[in-house]
Design a protein around this motif. Structure first.
Motif, mmCIF file in Angstrom:
data_model
loop_
_atom_site.group_PDB
_atom_site.id
_atom_site.type_symbol
_atom_site.label_atom_id
_atom_site.label_comp_id
_atom_site.label_asym_id
_atom_site.label_seq_id
_atom_site.Cartn_x
_atom_site.Cartn_y
_atom_site.Cartn_z
ATOM 1 N N THR A 103 -3.883 12.851 -4.907
ATOM 2 C CA THR A 103 -3.090 11.943 -4.043
ATOM 3 C C THR A 103 -4.323 10.621 -4.083
ATOM 4 O O THR A 103 -5.370 11.088 -3.560
ATOM 5 N N LEU A 104 -3.917 9.487 -4.315
ATOM 6 C CA LEU A 104 -4.695 8.470 -4.258
ATOM 7 C C LEU A 104 -4.113 7.273 -3.277
ATOM 8 O O LEU A 104 -3.209 7.021 -3.444
ATOM 9 N N LYS A 105 -4.769 7.159 -2.317
ATOM 10 C CA LYS A 105 -4.272 6.062 -1.471
ATOM 11 C C LYS A 105 -4.540 4.597 -1.709
ATOM 12 O O LYS A 105 -5.758 4.527 -2.210
ATOM 13 N N ILE A 106 -3.489 3.927 -1.848
ATOM 14 C CA ILE A 106 -3.702 2.342 -2.169
ATOM 15 C C ILE A 106 -3.536 1.658 -1.054
ATOM 16 O O ILE A 106 -2.430 1.586 -0.426
ATOM 17 N N PRO A 107 -4.442 0.782 -0.825
ATOM 18 C CA PRO A 107 -4.626 0.184 0.405
ATOM 19 C C PRO A 107 -3.893 -1.012 0.071
ATOM 20 O O PRO A 107 -3.521 -1.562 -0.993
ATOM 21 N N ASN A 108 -3.177 -1.842 1.291
ATOM 22 C CA ASN A 108 -2.322 -2.790 1.248
ATOM 23 C C ASN A 108 -3.158 -4.129 0.684
ATOM 24 O O ASN A 108 -4.402 -4.213 0.634
ATOM 25 N N ILE B 239 -10.630 -0.584 -9.246
ATOM 26 C CA ILE B 239 -11.093 0.612 -9.486
ATOM 27 C C ILE B 239 -11.374 1.461 -8.606
ATOM 28 O O ILE B 239 -12.417 1.128 -7.472
ATOM 29 N N PHE B 240 -10.842 2.688 -8.477
ATOM 30 C CA PHE B 240 -10.933 3.564 -7.283
ATOM 31 C C PHE B 240 -11.697 4.756 -7.915
ATOM 32 O O PHE B 240 -11.506 5.158 -8.973
ATOM 33 N N ARG B 241 -12.601 5.652 -7.124
ATOM 34 C CA ARG B 241 -13.319 6.462 -7.452
ATOM 35 C C ARG B 241 -12.816 7.944 -6.961
ATOM 36 O O ARG B 241 -12.681 7.924 -5.818
ATOM 37 N N LEU B 242 -12.724 8.860 -7.638
ATOM 38 C CA LEU B 242 -12.163 10.283 -7.058
ATOM 39 C C LEU B 242 -13.602 11.066 -7.347
ATOM 40 O O LEU B 242 -13.656 11.651 -8.403
ATOM 41 N N LYS B 243 -14.379 11.396 -6.376
ATOM 42 C CA LYS B 243 -15.471 12.096 -6.376
ATOM 43 C C LYS B 243 -15.294 13.555 -6.837
ATOM 44 O O LYS B 243 -14.367 14.013 -6.399
ATOM 45 N N ASN B 244 -16.230 14.117 -7.723
ATOM 46 C CA ASN B 244 -16.173 15.145 -8.284
ATOM 47 C C ASN B 244 -14.947 15.663 -8.934
ATOM 48 O O ASN B 244 -14.601 16.765 -9.022
ATOM 49 N N GLY C 138 0.873 -1.079 -0.075
ATOM 50 C CA GLY C 138 0.032 0.109 -0.026
ATOM 51 C C GLY C 138 1.020 0.987 0.133
ATOM 52 O O GLY C 138 2.019 1.166 0.152
ATOM 53 N N GLY C 139 0.318 2.392 0.127
ATOM 54 C CA GLY C 139 0.848 3.673 -0.068
ATOM 55 C C GLY C 139 0.082 4.727 -0.695
ATOM 56 O O GLY C 139 -1.206 4.562 -0.784
ATOM 57 N N GLU C 140 0.873 5.680 -1.338
ATOM 58 C CA GLU C 140 -0.185 6.903 -2.073
ATOM 59 C C GLU C 140 0.664 7.020 -3.453
ATOM 60 O O GLU C 140 1.902 6.798 -3.544
#
Length: 109
Positions: A32-37, A44-49, A19-21
């Motif tokens: 910045t997107l946080k990646i969980p371990n 797929i991650f969502r960045l709202k707005n 994990g990390g950013e």
């Protein structure tokens, strides 16, 4: 896709495991997107707005970031040894002759 933006970004195996950013491009600069371990490839991650502004109304679409885990292709001898050691820690069987098909091959050949 409509007011949403879809992108792919690659991360290392190490980042996927621990994990990390990461920084990802958006219409308004980097985010910045946080990646969980334990993140798997094609998550797929969502960045709202963070998408495109709605026409004639308020708000924005979202930005979707698909993670592609980049597996190294050319490993040094030391790196291979470390990966094999890690496999032993996880009790992974990394010897192809010991896989299901390897065992069948051993029995019949």
């Amino acid at each position: 896709e409509e007011n949403d933006i879809h992108i792919e970004t690659q991360i290392s195996v190490v980042k996927a495991i621990l994990g990390g950013e990461i920084k990802v491009p958006t219409l308004r600069g980097e985010a910045t997107l946080k990646i969980p371990n334990g993140t798997q490839s094609h998550t797929i991650f969502r960045l709202k707005n963070k998408g495109i502004k709605h026409l004639n109304s308020y708000g924005r679409g979202d930005q979707f970031v698909e993670i592609i885990v980049k597996v190294p292709e050319n490993l040094t001898k030391k790196q291979k040894e470390l990966i094999q050691e890690l496999g032993k820690e996880f009790k992974e069987n990394i010897n192809p002759s010991k896989t299901f098909f390897g065992k069948i091959k051993d029995v019949f050949l």
